[in-house]
Write a protein that holds these residues in place. Sequence first.
Motif, PDB file in Angstrom:
ATOM      1  N   ARG A 122       1.650  14.189   0.169  1.00  0.00           N
ATOM      2  CA  ARG A 122       2.632  13.741   1.260  1.00  0.00           C
ATOM      3  C   ARG A 122       1.632  13.483   2.349  1.00  0.00           C
ATOM      4  NH1 ARG A 122       5.906  17.958   3.497  1.00  0.00           N
ATOM      5  NH2 ARG A 122       7.056  16.300   4.778  1.00  0.00           N
ATOM      6  N   PRO A 123       0.816  13.955   2.631  1.00  0.00           N
ATOM      7  CA  PRO A 123      -0.116  13.443   3.804  1.00  0.00           C
ATOM      8  C   PRO A 123      -0.460  11.792   3.728  1.00  0.00           C
ATOM      9  CG  PRO A 123      -0.947  15.503   3.077  1.00  0.00           C
ATOM     10  CD  PRO A 123       0.287  15.110   2.173  1.00  0.00           C
ATOM     11  N   THR A 124      -0.673  11.475   2.507  1.00  0.00           N
ATOM     12  CA  THR A 124      -1.067  10.307   2.111  1.00  0.00           C
ATOM     13  C   THR A 124       0.025   9.138   2.339  1.00  0.00           C
ATOM     14  OG1 THR A 124      -2.752  10.961   0.421  1.00  0.00           O
ATOM     15  CG2 THR A 124      -1.910   8.511   0.361  1.00  0.00           C
ATOM     16  N   ASN A 125       1.324   9.814   1.859  1.00  0.00           N
ATOM     17  CA  ASN A 125       2.622   8.833   2.248  1.00  0.00           C
ATOM     18  C   ASN A 125       2.973   8.853   3.411  1.00  0.00           C
ATOM     19  OD1 ASN A 125       2.763   8.161  -0.632  1.00  0.00           O
ATOM     20  ND2 ASN A 125       3.534   9.967  -1.068  1.00  0.00           N
ATOM     21  N   ILE A 126       2.970  10.045   4.243  1.00  0.00           N
ATOM     22  CA  ILE A 126       3.343  10.124   5.576  1.00  0.00           C
ATOM     23  C   ILE A 126       2.440   9.332   6.423  1.00  0.00           C
ATOM     24  CG2 ILE A 126       3.308  11.442   7.649  1.00  0.00           C
ATOM     25  CD1 ILE A 126       4.665  13.602   5.542  1.00  0.00           C
ATOM     26  N   THR A 127       0.948   8.983   6.271  1.00  0.00           N
ATOM     27  CA  THR A 127       0.270   8.003   6.746  1.00  0.00           C
ATOM     28  C   THR A 127       0.779   6.673   6.881  1.00  0.00           C
ATOM     29  OG1 THR A 127      -1.566   9.505   6.189  1.00  0.00           O
ATOM     30  CG2 THR A 127      -2.159   6.982   6.812  1.00  0.00           C
ATOM     31  N   GLU A 128       1.537   6.258   5.678  1.00  0.00           N
ATOM     32  CA  GLU A 128       2.009   4.926   5.634  1.00  0.00           C
ATOM     33  C   GLU A 128       3.227   4.817   6.479  1.00  0.00           C
ATOM     34  OE1 GLU A 128       0.664   2.262   3.806  1.00  0.00           O
ATOM     35  OE2 GLU A 128      -0.819   3.633   2.825  1.00  0.00           O
ATOM     36  N   VAL A 129       4.187   5.951   6.436  1.00  0.00           N
ATOM     37  CA  VAL A 129       5.363   5.813   7.174  1.00  0.00           C
ATOM     38  C   VAL A 129       4.679   5.887   8.952  1.00  0.00           C
ATOM     39  CG1 VAL A 129       7.352   7.042   7.946  1.00  0.00           C
ATOM     40  CG2 VAL A 129       6.869   7.147   5.533  1.00  0.00           C
ATOM     41  N   ARG A 130       3.761   6.418   9.248  1.00  0.00           N
ATOM     42  CA  ARG A 130       3.379   6.518  10.528  1.00  0.00           C
ATOM     43  C   ARG A 130       2.931   5.193  10.943  1.00  0.00           C
ATOM     44  NH1 ARG A 130      -1.344  10.424  12.120  1.00  0.00           N
ATOM     45  NH2 ARG A 130      -2.157   9.108  10.534  1.00  0.00           N
ATOM     46  N   ASP A 131       2.318   4.450  10.282  1.00  0.00           N
ATOM     47  CA  ASP A 131       1.692   3.113  10.438  1.00  0.00           C
ATOM     48  C   ASP A 131       2.855   2.175  10.848  1.00  0.00           C
ATOM     49  OD1 ASP A 131      -0.664   3.461  10.193  1.00  0.00           O
ATOM     50  OD2 ASP A 131      -1.142   2.354   8.430  1.00  0.00           O
ATOM     51  N   ALA A 132       4.071   2.271  10.030  1.00  0.00           N
ATOM     52  CA  ALA A 132       5.209   1.522  10.296  1.00  0.00           C
ATOM     53  C   ALA A 132       5.785   2.009  11.603  1.00  0.00           C
ATOM     54  CB  ALA A 132       6.151   1.869   9.139  1.00  0.00           C
ATOM     55  N   VAL A 133       5.948   3.224  11.786  1.00  0.00           N
ATOM     56  CA  VAL A 133       6.455   3.519  12.958  1.00  0.00           C
ATOM     57  C   VAL A 133       5.719   2.890  14.286  1.00  0.00           C
ATOM     58  CG1 VAL A 133       7.412   5.424  14.620  1.00  0.00           C
ATOM     59  CG2 VAL A 133       7.556   5.497  12.128  1.00  0.00           C
ATOM     60  N   ALA A 134       4.279   3.175  14.291  1.00  0.00           N
ATOM     61  CA  ALA A 134       3.327   2.918  15.410  1.00  0.00           C
ATOM     62  C   ALA A 134       3.286   1.279  15.588  1.00  0.00           C
ATOM     63  CB  ALA A 134       1.841   3.151  14.667  1.00  0.00           C
ATOM     64  N   LEU A 135       3.732   0.622  14.345  1.00  0.00           N
ATOM     65  CA  LEU A 135       3.673  -1.094  14.582  1.00  0.00           C
ATOM     66  C   LEU A 135       4.820  -1.326  15.487  1.00  0.00           C
ATOM     67  CD1 LEU A 135       2.779  -3.815  13.547  1.00  0.00           C
ATOM     68  CD2 LEU A 135       4.274  -3.462  11.853  1.00  0.00           C
ATOM     69  N   LEU A 136       6.068  -0.831  15.181  1.00  0.00           N
ATOM     70  CA  LEU A 136       7.164  -0.902  15.740  1.00  0.00           C
ATOM     71  C   LEU A 136       7.234  -0.784  17.186  1.00  0.00           C
ATOM     72  CD1 LEU A 136       9.901   0.131  13.238  1.00  0.00           C
ATOM     73  CD2 LEU A 136       9.432  -2.104  13.559  1.00  0.00           C
ATOM     74  N   GLU A 137       6.440   0.567  17.510  1.00  0.00           N
ATOM     75  CA  GLU A 137       6.347   0.959  18.886  1.00  0.00           C
ATOM     76  C   GLU A 137       5.505   0.067  19.552  1.00  0.00           C
ATOM     77  OE1 GLU A 137       7.714   3.917  20.087  1.00  0.00           O
ATOM     78  OE2 GLU A 137       6.718   4.125  21.784  1.00  0.00           O
ATOM     79  N   SER A 138       4.384  -0.575  19.009  1.00  0.00           N
ATOM     80  CA  SER A 138       3.358  -1.112  19.682  1.00  0.00           C
ATOM     81  C   SER A 138       3.513  -2.615  19.504  1.00  0.00           C
ATOM     82  CB  SER A 138       1.851  -0.734  19.071  1.00  0.00           C
ATOM     83  OG  SER A 138       1.917  -1.366  17.652  1.00  0.00           O
ATOM     84  N   SER A 139       4.540  -3.291  18.932  1.00  0.00           N
ATOM     85  CA  SER A 139       4.830  -4.439  18.755  1.00  0.00           C
ATOM     86  C   SER A 139       6.254  -5.029  19.212  1.00  0.00           C
ATOM     87  CB  SER A 139       4.506  -5.124  17.287  1.00  0.00           C
ATOM     88  OG  SER A 139       5.581  -4.529  16.565  1.00  0.00           O
ATOM     89  N   VAL A 140       7.072  -5.220  18.571  1.00  0.00           N
ATOM     90  CA  VAL A 140       8.659  -5.727  18.771  1.00  0.00           C
ATOM     91  C   VAL A 140       9.291  -4.769  19.898  1.00  0.00           C
ATOM     92  CG1 VAL A 140       9.284  -7.033  16.675  1.00  0.00           C
ATOM     93  CG2 VAL A 140       9.468  -4.492  16.557  1.00  0.00           C
ATOM     94  N   LEU A 141       8.896  -3.370  19.787  1.00  0.00           N
ATOM     95  CA  LEU A 141       9.455  -2.552  20.943  1.00  0.00           C
ATOM     96  C   LEU A 141       8.652  -2.400  22.277  1.00  0.00           C
ATOM     97  CD1 LEU A 141      11.348  -0.066  18.492  1.00  0.00           C
ATOM     98  CD2 LEU A 141      12.287  -2.010  19.786  1.00  0.00           C
TER      99      LEU A 141
END
Length: 343
Positions: free
Chosen positions: A159-178
């Motif tokens: 789960r920690p490995t997979n959640i890291t991927e999800v967090r990356d995606a959320v962080a990308l949206l926060e810091s780019s398109v939004l």
Amino acid sequence: MSAPDLPIVLYHYVFSPVARRIVWYLNLRNIPYSQCMQPNILPRPDVALLGIAYRRIPILSIGRDVYLDSRLIISKLEQLYPPSASHPSISASTGDQKAIERLLEFFMMDSGIFRAAGTSLPPTLPIMKNPAFLKDRAEFSGGALGSGGKPIIEKAARRPTNITEVRDAVALLESSVLADGREWVLGTPGPMLADIEAIWVIKWIATIPGALPEEFISAKLFPRVYAWMERFTKVVNAKEKEHAPEKVNGEQAAERIFGAAFAEAEGTVDEGEIIGKALGLKKGDGVTVFPIDTGVNHKETGRLLSLNSKEMVVEVQGKKGIVRVHAPRHGFTISKIAEKASL
Ligand SMILES: N[C@@H](CCC(=O)N[C@@H](CS)C(=O)NCC(=O)O)C(=O)O
């Protein structure tokens, strides 16, 4: 008969994040449809009635044409329901925006974010304790096993490995398109297809209790993403109420589909297209068509009607007639089984 006059049936279940993409798309564009609710595991006799072996959800029929994969479904709805006053466009219009929309689609579906989210479900969730569900999903995913049958990722690290991927995606949206404080991904007055492409995985996993550990992914850490999710939820929930689709059972859905006209012309086989050339495919050949990422054991078998760089169309024998099954080239492949198909 033109596509807007033909019945649309969506086969799905409420918990499917991929199916939500289609529900939102249809509702945001005011395209009426019926729904045929499915169990979240096999078997799906309603789908089998159509002669379809594909195991994934969603499946959408327009008239007697049946479309597999949410990406092909959306692109067909774009084509068959061009923007009009009753069906406003929600697509990107400039080159840059089209690139963002498409790259978000690839990113969320193909880069591993969807798979990572799917494998981040907390073991405490009742469904994760259901042996039938776990067995079904092991068959669906082919089992994430390395050579020798040993899991690649140690259990405690999964789960920690997979959640890291999800967090990356959320962080990308926060810091780019939004990042500039806009309300919607493309800076439009309302949610668009680009918002659907960006949100479906994150919104799904964020609403499952206990799926995302708050110290790593939360409204506090990613305020723009969470505020956008809330805005999106409000709009799509209101639209869903406004457009409550009719529910049909499997028999009713099949009757509607077999009784309808085809939405598209039969098409042709491009024998010069890369895979057509490699396999020597001709119109009328017996073929199987199937996805290459998940659900790979469930192959559509039928007569090849059409093949081009975007899709493959197979005529399939259902219980009460034939349907034309469309699969995208992306993420799917084809195999020849006979020079001429006997249906
Ligand atoms: N690329 C496919 C992915 C479809 C997919 O993975 N759907 C999931 C549900 S969200 C599924 O079919 N899971 C197994 C099942 O329900 O049988 C699409 O865009 O339609």
